[in-house]
Enzyme design. Structure first.
Site, PDB file in Angstrom:
ATOM      1  CE  LYS A 193     -12.084   1.243   0.916  1.00  0.00           C
ATOM      2  NZ  LYS A 193     -11.762   2.283   1.893  1.00  0.00           N
ATOM      3  CD  GLU A 231      -3.464  -0.358   2.067  1.00  0.00           C
ATOM      4  OE1 GLU A 231      -3.113   0.421   3.018  1.00  0.00           O
ATOM      5  OE2 GLU A 231      -4.394  -0.588   1.648  1.00  0.00           O
ATOM      6  CG  HIS A 240       9.144 -29.260  -0.519  1.00  0.00           C
ATOM      7  ND1 HIS A 240       9.625 -30.737  -0.737  1.00  0.00           N
ATOM      8  CD2 HIS A 240       9.691 -28.815   0.609  1.00  0.00           C
ATOM      9  CE1 HIS A 240      10.610 -30.749  -0.040  1.00  0.00           C
ATOM     10  NE2 HIS A 240      11.073 -29.798   0.838  1.00  0.00           N
TER      11      HIS A 240
END
Ligand code: PA5
Length: 449
Positions: free
Chosen positions: A424, A289, A310
């Site tokens: 948003k 951010e 792995h």
């Protein structure tokens, strides 16, 4: 307590590049110190001793004690910077299997999290199990309007209203929000519940050392004074910029910047302790951010080793050469467990008999970094003395300061997050929130084409 090793990254860059950047770093550091860089209004986290007063700390400890005594479970509701720091520190410092311990074994309530996504199943199952426990809520939102957190709070509040009397409810809800404004502030004032303040000059992702993180951390039974002492150690240690003797925190910011200029645009933060997985999630948010702006920034990724050797190991060793690795290593473990000797040696592990798992883990880290460097992946490592609130506090501050400096070095504001608004706005428009009618029409048109 904490030191940075850069020798396995130096073969990929040159001293001249680091030196070239020093004057720019001097400016970045001065801006941060003098509080006149971009987003300077949000640098309240910088001077650790000023984040909390003694009175603040005593109130946090008092409320935490009350919640510890009255609750089996504390649910922390928040998203992004409003929950990641607390969760990161709690998981880094506490037992690996808290849900399998009783409250008396843990010595504290179980701290769990909600309001950090929109899963219906998650909240429904949470409500199912809460019935049999004594529950308290700490809702954390600086704006007080974040949808994920607000919805979860509405649902859990209704649940609590059915379970407890109004008087008891008041003792079981704690709000952490803005000092003066927002829906949560109005709720806290009207309902008369205990409330803490998210300081005006501290954004979510830099807030773990304020009441935002400290209250849940204290409820989880972690000594917040030790955490703050660790952060304060780092604050003092990395306070000055000296071009002749660059400190580790500044050096980390410099190294990342030079590596990015060389095309290493993804940083893989690696741990060898599963309890640090959430800490890496906190780090990812802090750097993602803060830095991902203006079409620039290093992509913060994370891996848990040796587990992910792995899965991602193949890519790291031989995939696109776009990444560098930073490992978080501990010099000691909290417990000791040695590989036992077996007479038949059917698994052929007797060559390890008597060695501690920590020693084997450290050797795995060494072997991995050597292999990855050979494969073309620059490696940085951060070595901490032990895994404790003290060292974790130091690491929190180390990353916060380096992040702010990295942002200034990249000429961006590391304290805002304008890009988060895009999803948003679309979500509000599609959900039919009043005021978003025009956007809704545009989005519907886009979807139908
Ligand atoms: O770091 C940040 O500022 C964000 O991640 C916020 O913490 C997050 O969006 C939640 O915001 P709020 O605390 O207003 O609910």
């Amino acid at each position: 307590m904490l030191s940075l090793k850069t020798n396995q990254a130096m073969p990929f860059i040159s001293e001249e590049e680091l030196e070239y950047l020093l004057p720019f770093m001097a400016t970045a550091h001065r801006q941060l110190e003098e509080g006149n860089g971009p987003g300077a209004d949000f640098t309240g986290w910088y001077h650790v001793p000023d984040i909390n007063t003694e009175e603040d700390l005593q109130r946090i400890e008092k409320v935490a004690k009350r919640l510890r005594e009255s609750s089996d479970i504390l649910i922390v509701l928040g998203i992004g910077g409003s929950y990641l720091g607390a969760r990161a520190v709690i998981e880094a410092c506490n037992h690996h299997f808290p849900t399998l311990l009783s409250k008396s074994q843990r010595g504290a309530p179980l701290v769990i999290f909600a309001g950090h996504q929109l899963s219906e199943d998650y909240l429904a199952e949470l409500c199912d199990i809460l019935e049999d426990y004594d529950v308290s809520l700490n809702v954390v939102s600086k704006s007080g309007t974040t949808t994920e957190t607000a919805i979860a709070f509405r649902i859990l509040r209704s649940f609590m209203e059915k379970k407890y009397s109004p008087e008891e409810l008041r003792q079981r809800i704690v709000v952490t929000t803005d000092a003066n404004k927002g829906a949560l502030r109005s709720y806290a004032d009207e309902a008369g519940v205990e409330s803490f303040v998210v300081p005006d000059d501290i954004g979510g992702r830099y807030s773990v050392l304020s009441a935002v993180g400290l209250l849940p951390i204290a409820v989880a039974g972690i000594n917040i004074r030790d955490l703050l002492d660790g952060a304060n150690w780092a604050y003092e240690k990395y306070l000055r910029f000296d071009p002749e003797d660059v400190n580790d925190c500044i050096n980390y910011a410099l190294m990342r910047h030079v590596l990015a200029r060389r095309g290493y645009l993804l940083e893989m933060m690696v741990n060898y302790e599963p309890s640090m997985a959430m800490f890496i999630e906190w780090w990812k948010q802090l750097y993602g951010e803060s830095e991902g702006k203006n079409g620039r920034g290093i992509f913060p990724a994370g891996a848990n080793f040796t587990t992910d050797l792995h899965s991602l190991g193949q890519y790291i060793q031989e995939g696109s050469r776009i990444l560098f690795e930073t490992s978080i290593l501990f010099k000691s473990s909290q417990r000791e467990m040695k590989v036992p000797h077996q007479i038949d040696d059917s698994d052929q592990l007797n060559y390890l008999a008597g060695k501690s798992l920590h020693e084997i883990n450290q050797t795995a880290a060494l072997g991995t970094s050597l292999a990855h460097v050979r494969g073309g992946v620059p490696n940085l490592s951060l070595e901490l003395r032990e895994r404790s609130p003290l060292t974790i506090g130091a690491l929190v501050y180390f990353f916060e300061k380096a992040c702010a400096l990295s942002g200034y070095l990249d000429a961006i504001n590391p304290f805002d997050q304008p890009g988060v608004e895009a999803y948003k706005r679309n979500m509000f428009a599609l959900l039919g929130k009043p005021g978003f009618e025009d956007l809704r029409s545009r989005l519907m048109e886009e979807l139908n084409n």
